[in-house]
Motif scaffolding. Structure first.
Motif, PDB file in Angstrom:
ATOM      1  N   ILE A 184       0.835  -1.212   0.000  1.00 33.46           N
ATOM      2  CA  ILE A 184       0.000   0.000   0.000  1.00 33.46           C
ATOM      3  C   ILE A 184       0.861   1.251   0.000  1.00 33.46           C
ATOM      4  CG2 ILE A 184      -1.640   1.325   1.391  1.00 33.46           C
ATOM      5  CD1 ILE A 184      -2.898  -1.327   2.245  1.00 33.46           C
ATOM      6  N   PHE A 185       1.954   1.234   0.709  1.00 33.69           N
ATOM      7  CA  PHE A 185       2.771   2.450   0.835  1.00 33.69           C
ATOM      8  C   PHE A 185       3.774   2.625  -0.303  1.00 33.69           C
ATOM      9  CE2 PHE A 185       1.117   2.603   5.097  1.00 33.69           C
ATOM     10  CZ  PHE A 185       1.113   3.965   5.399  1.00 33.69           C
ATOM     11  N   ILE A 186       3.981   1.590  -1.122  1.00 31.22           N
ATOM     12  CA  ILE A 186       4.940   1.746  -2.222  1.00 31.22           C
ATOM     13  C   ILE A 186       4.511   2.851  -3.199  1.00 31.22           C
ATOM     14  CG2 ILE A 186       5.777   0.616  -4.330  1.00 31.22           C
ATOM     15  CD1 ILE A 186       6.192  -1.903  -2.684  1.00 31.22           C
ATOM     16  N   PRO A 187       3.245   2.859  -3.737  1.00 29.32           N
ATOM     17  CA  PRO A 187       2.875   3.967  -4.638  1.00 29.32           C
ATOM     18  C   PRO A 187       2.833   5.327  -3.942  1.00 29.32           C
ATOM     19  CG  PRO A 187       0.975   2.582  -4.170  1.00 29.32           C
ATOM     20  CD  PRO A 187       2.165   1.869  -3.632  1.00 29.32           C
ATOM     21  N   LEU A 188       2.439   5.302  -2.668  1.00 27.08           N
ATOM     22  CA  LEU A 188       2.419   6.577  -1.930  1.00 27.08           C
ATOM     23  C   LEU A 188       3.831   7.117  -1.760  1.00 27.08           C
ATOM     24  CD1 LEU A 188      -0.176   5.659   0.859  1.00 27.08           C
ATOM     25  CD2 LEU A 188      -0.581   6.432  -1.481  1.00 27.08           C
ATOM     26  N   THR A 189       4.767   6.231  -1.482  1.00 30.72           N
ATOM     27  CA  THR A 189       6.161   6.658  -1.349  1.00 30.72           C
ATOM     28  C   THR A 189       6.695   7.177  -2.686  1.00 30.72           C
ATOM     29  OG1 THR A 189       6.469   4.970   0.350  1.00 30.72           O
ATOM     30  CG2 THR A 189       8.448   5.913  -0.623  1.00 30.72           C
ATOM     31  N   PHE A 190       6.244   6.535  -3.796  1.00 29.51           N
ATOM     32  CA  PHE A 190       6.674   6.993  -5.111  1.00 29.51           C
ATOM     33  C   PHE A 190       6.200   8.418  -5.379  1.00 29.51           C
ATOM     34  CE2 PHE A 190       5.578   7.517  -9.608  1.00 29.51           C
ATOM     35  CZ  PHE A 190       6.842   7.391 -10.174  1.00 29.51           C
ATOM     36  N   ILE A 191       4.934   8.663  -5.072  1.00 25.04           N
ATOM     37  CA  ILE A 191       4.395  10.017  -5.305  1.00 25.04           C
ATOM     38  C   ILE A 191       5.116  11.048  -4.455  1.00 25.04           C
ATOM     39  CG2 ILE A 191       2.331  11.448  -5.062  1.00 25.04           C
ATOM     40  CD1 ILE A 191       0.677   8.965  -5.745  1.00 25.04           C
TER      41      ILE A 191
ATOM     42  N   GLY B   1       9.056  15.380  -4.002  1.00 22.44           N
ATOM     43  CA  GLY B   1      10.053  15.823  -3.027  1.00 22.44           C
ATOM     44  C   GLY B   1      11.373  16.179  -3.673  1.00 22.44           C
ATOM     45  N   MET B   2      11.441  16.032  -4.997  1.00 23.06           N
ATOM     46  CA  MET B   2      12.677  16.380  -5.707  1.00 23.06           C
ATOM     47  C   MET B   2      12.847  17.892  -5.767  1.00 23.06           C
ATOM     48  SD  MET B   2      12.788  13.588  -8.813  1.00 23.06           S
ATOM     49  CE  MET B   2      11.237  14.120  -9.516  1.00 23.06           C
ATOM     50  N   ASN B   3      14.064  18.344  -5.684  1.00 22.08           N
ATOM     51  CA  ASN B   3      14.362  19.792  -5.617  1.00 22.08           C
ATOM     52  C   ASN B   3      14.647  20.378  -7.005  1.00 22.08           C
ATOM     53  OD1 ASN B   3      14.139  19.903  -2.806  1.00 22.08           O
ATOM     54  ND2 ASN B   3      16.218  19.087  -2.563  1.00 22.08           N
ATOM     55  N   PHE B   4      13.728  20.129  -7.955  1.00 25.87           N
ATOM     56  CA  PHE B   4      13.844  20.787  -9.257  1.00 25.87           C
ATOM     57  C   PHE B   4      13.114  22.130  -9.212  1.00 25.87           C
ATOM     58  CE2 PHE B   4      14.413  16.291 -10.531  1.00 25.87           C
ATOM     59  CZ  PHE B   4      15.634  16.435 -11.185  1.00 25.87           C
ATOM     60  N   LYS B   5      13.683  23.107  -9.895  1.00 29.16           N
ATOM     61  CA  LYS B   5      13.100  24.448  -9.864  1.00 29.16           C
ATOM     62  C   LYS B   5      11.839  24.522 -10.703  1.00 29.16           C
ATOM     63  CE  LYS B   5      14.259  29.313 -10.638  1.00 29.16           C
ATOM     64  NZ  LYS B   5      15.299  30.277 -11.066  1.00 29.16           N
ATOM     65  N   HIS B   6      11.833  23.897 -11.884  1.00 25.88           N
ATOM     66  CA  HIS B   6      10.685  24.009 -12.789  1.00 25.88           C
ATOM     67  C   HIS B   6       9.845  22.731 -12.720  1.00 25.88           C
ATOM     68  CE1 HIS B   6      12.358  27.692 -14.451  1.00 25.88           C
ATOM     69  NE2 HIS B   6      13.528  27.043 -14.610  1.00 25.88           N
ATOM     70  N   MET B   7       8.941  22.682 -11.766  1.00 28.80           N
ATOM     71  CA  MET B   7       7.952  21.608 -11.650  1.00 28.80           C
ATOM     72  C   MET B   7       6.578  22.269 -11.644  1.00 28.80           C
ATOM     73  SD  MET B   7       9.607  18.943  -8.910  1.00 28.80           S
ATOM     74  CE  MET B   7       8.317  17.746  -9.220  1.00 28.80           C
ATOM     75  N   PRO B   8       5.812  22.109 -12.723  1.00 23.94           N
ATOM     76  CA  PRO B   8       4.545  22.851 -12.856  1.00 23.94           C
ATOM     77  C   PRO B   8       3.593  22.639 -11.671  1.00 23.94           C
ATOM     78  CG  PRO B   8       5.115  21.751 -14.905  1.00 23.94           C
ATOM     79  CD  PRO B   8       6.092  21.275 -13.890  1.00 23.94           C
ATOM     80  N   GLU B   9       3.557  21.414 -11.168  1.00 22.61           N
ATOM     81  CA  GLU B   9       2.589  21.139 -10.099  1.00 22.61           C
ATOM     82  C   GLU B   9       2.898  21.909  -8.811  1.00 22.61           C
ATOM     83  OE1 GLU B   9       2.851  17.629 -12.805  1.00 22.61           O
ATOM     84  OE2 GLU B   9       4.246  18.897 -11.722  1.00 22.61           O
ATOM     85  N   LEU B  10       4.156  22.324  -8.665  1.00 27.63           N
ATOM     86  CA  LEU B  10       4.511  23.044  -7.435  1.00 27.63           C
ATOM     87  C   LEU B  10       3.884  24.428  -7.382  1.00 27.63           C
ATOM     88  CD1 LEU B  10       8.286  22.076  -7.055  1.00 27.63           C
ATOM     89  CD2 LEU B  10       6.300  21.048  -5.945  1.00 27.63           C
TER      90      LEU B  10
END
Length: 371
Positions: A320-327, A332-341
């Motif tokens: 159950i937690f594997i897909p949640l951990t993936f999301i 949680g990645m520190n990219f500057k250009h992530m539209p969803e952020l």
């Protein structure tokens, strides 16, 4: 007196080498055959000899008699039952043996408490060694005591390690004239004593069998950490019973086929019945051993099933937690250009997606009966 809890005198070490508690067979190494050495644990401070003399008309009973008093009854017309309580005093045993003409090899077997059940026919007497067993519910263990019987023309001598025995029923029949023991000879008395010993084998095996059945039911409900020690405890008790009963079967078989003048043909049928009883005890012991062996397998299977259940729960939680951990890892990645952020309702949408995934997986596992 309860057969399961035979009375025992305080155990005290004796003087010298005779009566040293737990003396082993190694003390006999290098000695000449027929040398009497007490092998066992001293259970009485002094030996006591009891006498029970009877015929169809009268009964005479005496306690704490001397060796000379016993010798007087060797040639009487009545049947004499001499019981020696304690076998650690070698001098007294040898004195009594000399009065009745016992062979040195017989004396050696009498004082050797590790002697396996056996039967020997000599010209003047028959010698039988066997084990008297009793199961104690308090200590949950089988107590074994070495018993030797000397069958003569009109007497029986029984040698016991201690005062407690299983012969109270025989004494009662003699005192009250019950049954045929008063009208029969010494060979029938010897049969009665051995029959009483075998009857208490039944009692010991049944008590152990009842406890094993209860233990089996409890293990099926769920194994516990101390169950494996319990299984080995019952196993050691059954081994002790088996070591006592299996040789006794051959002893009784030899007696039932004996042509000794001390064994009358009209009581051979009783010895055959006793042989059947020993076979029944052996069958009961073997059945309990089979149940105990299956208990060991049941215990291991229970542990395995319990481990599988734990692993299944942990696997489901992890799945159950594997897909949640993936999301969570992606966002949680520190990219500057992530539209969803930069999307204002993004946080709540992610939560809705994760909860939906968790509920969907949980429903799927329930539908497949995995949880």
């Amino acid at each position: 007196m309860e057969a399961a809890d035979l009375p025992r005198s305080p155990r005290r070490p004796g003087p010298g080498t005779i009566g040293v508690p737990g003396r082993r067979l190694a003390s006999k190494v290098g000695l000449a055959p027929g040398t009497a050495v007490f092998i066992g644990e001293r259970k009485r401070q002094s030996i006591r000899i009891d006498l029970l003399e009877f015929d169809a008309a009268v009964v005479h009973e005496a306690h704490d008699v001397s060796v000379d008093d016993c010798a007087v009854h060797r040639g009487t017309a009545t049947v004499s039952w001499i019981q020696v309580n304690g076998i650690h005093d070698i001098a007294l045993i040898e004195a009594l043996a000399s009065r009745f003409g016992l062979h040195p090899m017989t004396i050696e077997d009498i004082v050797n408490t590790s002697q396996r059940p056996k039967c020997e026919e000599l010209p003047d007497y028959c010698f039988v060694a066997l084990k008297m067993l009793a199961y104690s519910r308090a200590s949950r263990s089988v107590g074994a005591e070495h018993v030797s019987l000397i069958l003569g023309p009109n007497y029986v001598i029984s040698f016991l390690e201690d005062e407690g025995d299983v012969f109270d029923s025989v004494r009662l029949r003699i005192r009250k004239g019950l049954g045929r023991v008063r009208s029969m000879g010494a060979d029938y008395l010897a049969f009665c004593l051995m029959d009483a010993v075998v009857d208490h084998y039944f009692l010991a095996v049944e008590q152990i069998g009842d406890e094993i059945e209860l233990f089996d039911e409890r293990i099926l409900m769920g194994p516990r950490p101390g169950d494996i020690q319990e299984i080995h405890h019952y196993k050691s008790d059954l081994i002790k019973l088996r070591k006592a009963v299996w040789p006794l079967r051959d002893v009784v078989a030899a007696i039932s086929k004996s042509e000794s003048s001390l064994l009358r043909p009209d009581i051979i049928i009783f010895w055959r019945d006793l042989y059947d009883h020993t076979i029944q005890v052996i069958d009961m012991v073997e059945t309990s051993r089979d149940v105990l062996a299956s208990l060991h397998d049941t215990y291991l299977s229970g542990l395995s099933n319990r481990m599988n259940e734990v692993m299944k729960v942990l696997t489901i939680i992890s799945t159950i937690f594997i897909p949640l951990t993936f999301i969570v890892g992606v966002y949680g990645m520190n990219f500057k250009h992530m539209p969803e952020l930069e999307w204002q309702p993004g946080y709540f949408v992610v939560w809705v997606v994760m909860v939906a995934i968790a509920i969907g997986l949980f429903a799927y596992f329930r539908r497949r009966h995995w949880i």
